[in-house]
Motif scaffolding. Sequence first.
Motif, short mmCIF file in Angstrom:
data_model
loop_
_atom_site.label_atom_id
_atom_site.label_comp_id
_atom_site.label_asym_id
_atom_site.label_seq_id
_atom_site.Cartn_x
_atom_site.Cartn_y
_atom_site.Cartn_z
N VAL A 119 -13.34 -68.51 -24.65
CA VAL A 119 -13.65 -68.90 -26.02
C VAL A 119 -13.19 -70.33 -26.26
O VAL A 119 -12.06 -70.69 -25.94
N GLU A 120 -14.08 -71.11 -26.85
CA GLU A 120 -13.75 -72.50 -27.16
C GLU A 120 -12.81 -72.58 -28.36
O GLU A 120 -12.80 -71.71 -29.22
N ASN A 121 -12.09 -73.67 -28.41
CA ASN A 121 -11.19 -73.92 -29.52
C ASN A 121 -11.98 -74.48 -30.70
O ASN A 121 -12.24 -75.67 -30.76
N ARG A 122 -12.36 -73.62 -31.60
CA ARG A 122 -13.11 -74.07 -32.78
C ARG A 122 -12.31 -73.84 -34.06
O ARG A 122 -12.86 -73.77 -35.14
N HIS A 123 -11.01 -73.71 -33.90
CA HIS A 123 -10.17 -73.47 -35.07
C HIS A 123 -9.06 -74.52 -35.20
O HIS A 123 -8.03 -74.28 -35.80
N GLY A 124 -9.29 -75.68 -34.60
CA GLY A 124 -8.37 -76.80 -34.78
C GLY A 124 -6.97 -76.56 -34.28
O GLY A 124 -6.01 -77.02 -34.88
N ASN A 125 -6.84 -75.80 -33.17
CA ASN A 125 -5.53 -75.51 -32.58
C ASN A 125 -4.61 -74.70 -33.47
O ASN A 125 -3.41 -74.69 -33.28
#
Length: 72
Positions: free
Chosen positions: A44-50
């Motif tokens: 899963v890609e980081n799409r929640h700003g870390n």
Amino acid sequence: RTEYALKEGCGRVVVANTFSQNWEIKPYYELAEKYGYRVHSLIVENRHGNKSVHNVSDATLGNMLNRFEIKL
């Protein structure tokens, strides 16, 4: 529960976990082979700003990142 679902012939079996090392996911690949299933693994890609939506500490996330392996 995963093996039971595979043994029963469920059409699709989804395992959601935070596998970060190859040895952790290996038993699932072995079960899939045993019961004739094909494996699709998603990162899963980081799409929640870390930001952790599960309140996992930065130290724990850092440890997971440092031990992360990609199965090739």
